[in-house]
Structure formats: C-alpha cells, structure tokens
Design an enzyme around this catalytic site. Sequence first.
Site, PDB file in Angstrom:
ATOM      1  CE  LYS A  85      -2.128  -0.825   3.953  1.00 35.23           C
ATOM      2  NZ  LYS A  85      -1.591  -2.122   4.393  1.00 35.23           N
TER       3      LYS A  85
ATOM      4  NE  ARG B 267      -4.462   0.122   8.942  1.00 34.58           N
ATOM      5  CZ  ARG B 267      -3.174  -0.152   8.934  1.00 34.58           C
ATOM      6  NH1 ARG B 267      -2.731  -1.274   9.435  1.00 34.58           N
ATOM      7  NH2 ARG B 267      -2.324   0.689   8.419  1.00 34.58           N
TER       8      ARG B 267
ATOM      9  NE  ARG C 276       7.194  -3.262   6.586  1.00 35.15           N
ATOM     10  CZ  ARG C 276       5.940  -2.862   6.566  1.00 35.15           C
ATOM     11  NH1 ARG C 276       5.300  -2.724   5.427  1.00 35.15           N
ATOM     12  NH2 ARG C 276       5.297  -2.616   7.684  1.00 35.15           N
TER      13      ARG C 276
ATOM     14  NE  ARG D  89       6.200  -0.378  10.637  1.00 32.84           N
ATOM     15  CZ  ARG D  89       5.082  -0.329   9.923  1.00 32.84           C
ATOM     16  NH1 ARG D  89       5.092   0.185   8.716  1.00 32.84           N
ATOM     17  NH2 ARG D  89       3.961  -0.800  10.409  1.00 32.84           N
TER      18      ARG D  89
ATOM     19  NE  ARG E 229       1.878  -4.586  11.763  1.00 28.20           N
ATOM     20  CZ  ARG E 229       3.033  -4.571  11.069  1.00 28.20           C
ATOM     21  NH1 ARG E 229       4.083  -5.233  11.508  1.00 28.20           N
ATOM     22  NH2 ARG E 229       3.119  -3.895   9.964  1.00 28.20           N
TER      23      ARG E 229
END
Length: 221
Positions: A15, A93, A133, A165, A176
């Site tokens: 996204k 969401r 990532r 992150r 998540r």
Amino acid sequence: MKSIIIILGIPGSGKGTEARLLKEHYSYTHISTGDLLRALEIDPTGDLDDKAKLADMKAGKLVDDSLIYKLAFRAIESSLNNKKGVVLDGAIRTVQQAQAYDDFFKSIGKDNDVVTIVLELSDDLARKRLLKRKICTVCGHIIPYTKENDLLTICSECGGELMVRHDDNKETIEKRLRDQGNEMLAPIVKYYNERGILVAIDGSRAIDAVDVSVCEVLEKM
Ligand code: AMP
C-alpha cells in the site's frame, strides 16, 4: 481521475509503496495513518491523551478510531482544499471505519469522487515481506523487500540509516496478520464491492507491474 483514492490491503501488500508512486505520478497527497501515528509518537508537542492511544500500535493492535479520524480527516480536508487529490494508505481497516469515512466524504460533498483499490496478497507472502523490509530512522521511508534493497543500509530518499520497524518482528507480525490480515480485510472488500467502487489488483507481483495495473485503472475513471 477521482480525487480520493483509497488503497486497501493487508500489512506488507505494498500500500505504502504504491501510494508513494501515485504521489509521484499525479502529485496527490499521500496520507498514511501509520505515518501520521508514527509522526505523533515522536512529536514533542503532541497531545498527551492522543499519545497514550499509541500503546496499541506498539502492541500490533488497531489504534482507537477517534484518533484515526482526527488525524486523517484533517489531512484529507486540508489537501482537497488546496485542490490536491489524496491517496489513503492504511487509513481504513474496519467496516466501521469505512462507514465513518463515507459519512465524512458525504459531509464535504465528495462521496462520488472516490475509488478503492485492493492490493491482493496472501497472509503467507505478507509474512515473508514484513520480516525483510526496512524503515529509515530519519524520514520514515519504508524500503520494501526486493533482492536489490536487501543489501541497502542507507535510505534512498534522505541518506538516513535504515533499521527494521519496531512492529516488524515475528510476534507482532503474527498479531497484525491476525487482526489486520485477509480474514479481517474481507468484509471491507465486500463493503466497497457492494458500493461498486472497488477494483482488485494482484499485489504479489513486482512493484512496477502492480503500479502499471493501478495507473491503468485510475486513468480510466
Ligand atoms: P501501517 O504503517 O499502515 O502498517 O500502520 C502501523 C500501525 O498503526 C498499525 O499496526 C495500527 O496499529 C496503526 N494504524 C494505522 N492505521 C490505522 C487505522 N486506520 N485504524 C487503526 N489503527 C491504525
């Protein structure tokens, strides 16, 4: 082109990457609620009650709706008032949020100026991408996992140092994907499908291929 583009997808579906590309192509404002929340986290002047709500983000849970609406609606209105379209990334969401955004779009006379794109990806592929990532410690730019990016240690945007992150660890990723994975996304996709404003794009492909498909769709609208 529509002035409000909603990008839906599970964490890791691309996204943010696609929203940034749309910002480049069409000069739209990229509004990522995750980025707005992370900016609030490090803002020394940020409201303390708002900041207290960020504990949920660190735990991999959804943050209170009232904070999301406060941050996102303000950013959307400000951009549209400046005649700039918006790309919403991660801003919706739950079906409840989708309804609240719809009410907001109606209230500003923009309810017919919205398109929703869902970047489809399996939870399994998302898990692999999220573990690999990186994020820039200075500007917050997210560097998606690709073979080339895997070796990067410095941000391509600002030269800052890259790190993983804090919510991209195994345990939080599982949380998540449970709370924000495909099972949770399905009713939102259904909601926009029924409204006739949803286009599904295969998000498992390379970044460029996804981008071409998204632009083709948007330019036809
Ligand atoms: P993201 O950067 O989009 O992956 O978002 C990071 C975290 O911010 C999420 O795991 C949630 O805790 C929180 N968050 C971002 N957007 C929303 C939203 N629309 N509703 C609730 N929580 C959100």
